[in-house]
Write an enzyme that holds these catalytic residues in place. Structure first.
Site, PDB file in Angstrom:
ATOM      1  CG  HIS A   1      19.620  10.900  31.724  1.00 34.46           C
ATOM      2  ND1 HIS A   1      18.965  10.076  30.837  1.00 34.46           N
ATOM      3  CD2 HIS A   1      20.891  10.409  31.805  1.00 34.46           C
ATOM      4  CE1 HIS A   1      19.788   9.136  30.397  1.00 34.46           C
ATOM      5  NE2 HIS A   1      20.962   9.320  30.972  1.00 34.46           N
TER       6      HIS A   1
ATOM      7  CG  HIS B   1      14.487  12.765  33.906  1.00 33.40           C
ATOM      8  ND1 HIS B   1      13.260  12.150  33.890  1.00 33.40           N
ATOM      9  CD2 HIS B   1      14.936  12.731  32.623  1.00 33.40           C
ATOM     10  CE1 HIS B   1      12.980  11.748  32.655  1.00 33.40           C
ATOM     11  NE2 HIS B   1      13.986  12.093  31.880  1.00 33.40           N
TER      12      HIS B   1
ATOM     13  CG  HIS C   1      16.759   5.621  29.931  1.00 32.06           C
ATOM     14  ND1 HIS C   1      16.796   5.881  28.583  1.00 32.06           N
ATOM     15  CD2 HIS C   1      16.797   6.845  30.545  1.00 32.06           C
ATOM     16  CE1 HIS C   1      16.861   7.192  28.387  1.00 32.06           C
ATOM     17  NE2 HIS C   1      16.869   7.792  29.568  1.00 32.06           N
TER      18      HIS C   1
ATOM     19  CG  HIS D   1      10.804  12.485  27.410  1.00 30.62           C
ATOM     20  ND1 HIS D   1      11.454  13.660  27.137  1.00 30.62           N
ATOM     21  CD2 HIS D   1      11.594  11.811  28.292  1.00 30.62           C
ATOM     22  CE1 HIS D   1      12.593  13.705  27.814  1.00 30.62           C
ATOM     23  NE2 HIS D   1      12.697  12.589  28.527  1.00 30.62           N
TER      24      HIS D   1
END
Length: 240
Positions: free
Chosen positions: A57, A60, A113, A170
Site C-alpha cells: 500500500h 507504507h 489485509h 496506524h
C-alpha cells in the site's frame, strides 16, 4: 538493544525507525513519506541502511524511492507483492531471516489485509513489526484476503510471548477501543485501557506500540473464537 523511534506521517500513519548502536545500522519500516524519515535520521546522526516493507500500500511504500535515492538503502519487501513494489531490491517470504546488526528477524507471512502481507519478528528483542495486520484493539481490513486468513494470523500472533512489543502502522486505538467496548461491554480491561487511551489522545500522545499481552486481554479480533466470529466482528467494525 534496538532503539526504535516513532515518526508520525500523513493523517494517522506511524513510520518506525530502528537503530542498532553496536553496528550503526538503521532500518525504516513502512515509510509512508521520505521527508520526515530523512529529517529524523539526520537529526539523530543515524545512517539509514535498509527499508523494510510489510505490504504494498502506498502509505507504507510511498517513501521508498526518496529514501533510497538519498541513502542507497536496500529495500526489503514481500516476495508475493514484488510486482507492486518496484523499488524492492530483496524479496522475502515465510521463514526468511533479515537482520540489523546482530538482531535477527524472522519473516512471517500474514496475508489478509493484502495478499502478500508479511510481518517481521525479532524473537530475541521481543519485537514484532506487523504493518496493518494487528492493531491495538483491532485488526486490518480484509482488502485482499479472507477472515479465515486473518483468524489464522491472530492465532499465530497470539502465540508470541505476552511481553512482545507490537509496532503497528496506524493510530487507530481510540476508534478500535470504542468498538471493543461494544463487543465486550463488561470487559474491565478494555474499560481501563480506554481510560488511558482517551487521556493520552487528549494530550496529543501516541498509544502504540502495544504488547501481545495487552491485546490478549482487550482485542476483540485476537480474542475471536473462530474465523466466523472474526468475520462478523470485522464487518460490524467496518460499519461502526
Amino acid at each position: 538493544m534496538l532503539q526504535i523511534v516513532r515518526i508520525p506521517a500523513l493523517s494517522d500513519n506511524y513510520i518506525w525507525l530502528a537503530h542498532d548502536p553496536a553496528s550503526g545500522e538503521t532500518i525504516v519500516v513502512d515509510p509512508a513519506q521520505a521527508e520526515p524519515v530523512l529529517a529524523e535520521a539526520d537529526e539523530r546522526g543515524w545512517a539509514i541502511t535498509a527499508i523494510w516493507n510489510t505490504h504494498w500500500h502506498p502509505d507504507h511504500t510511498g517513501g521508498n524511492a526518496g529514501i533510497k535515492a538519498r541513502t542507497g538503502a536496500e529495500v526489503i519487501a514481500p516476495a508475493a507483492e514484488a510486482a507492486k513494489i518496484p523499488t524492492a531490491d530483496r524479496l522475502v517470504g515465510e521463514g526468511d531471516a533479515v537482520r540489523i546488526g546482530d538482531h535477527v528477524a524472522q519473516v512471517l507471512e500474514v496475508p489478509a489485509h493484502t495478499a502478500g502481507h508479511i510481518a517481521y519478528h525479532f524473537a530475541g528483542d521481543a519485537v514484532v513489526f506487523v504493518g496493518d495486520t494487528l492493531f491495538a484493539m483491532g485488526c486490518g481490513r480484509l482488502f485482499e484476503g479472507t477472515a479465515e486468513q486473518m483468524y489464522a494470523n491472530m492465532r499465530r500472533l497470539a502465540q508470541l510471548p505476552p511481553e512482545t512489543r507490537v509496532y503497528c502502522a496506524h493510530e487507530y486505538t481510540q476508534s478500535n477501543g470504542r468498538y471493543a467496548l461494544v463487543v465486550e461491554p463488561d470487559n474491565a480491561a478494555i474499560r481501563a485501557r480506554m481510560a488511558e487511551v482517551n487521556a493520552a489522545r487528549a494530550a496529543g500522545e501516541a498509544t502504540v506500540p502495544t504488547t501481545i499481552g495487552q491485546e490478549l486481554a482487550t482485542n476483540p479480533f485476537l480474542r475471536a473464537a473462530s474465523a466466523a466470529q472474526l468475520a462478523e466482528r470485522r464487518a460490524a467494525k467496518d460499519a461502526f
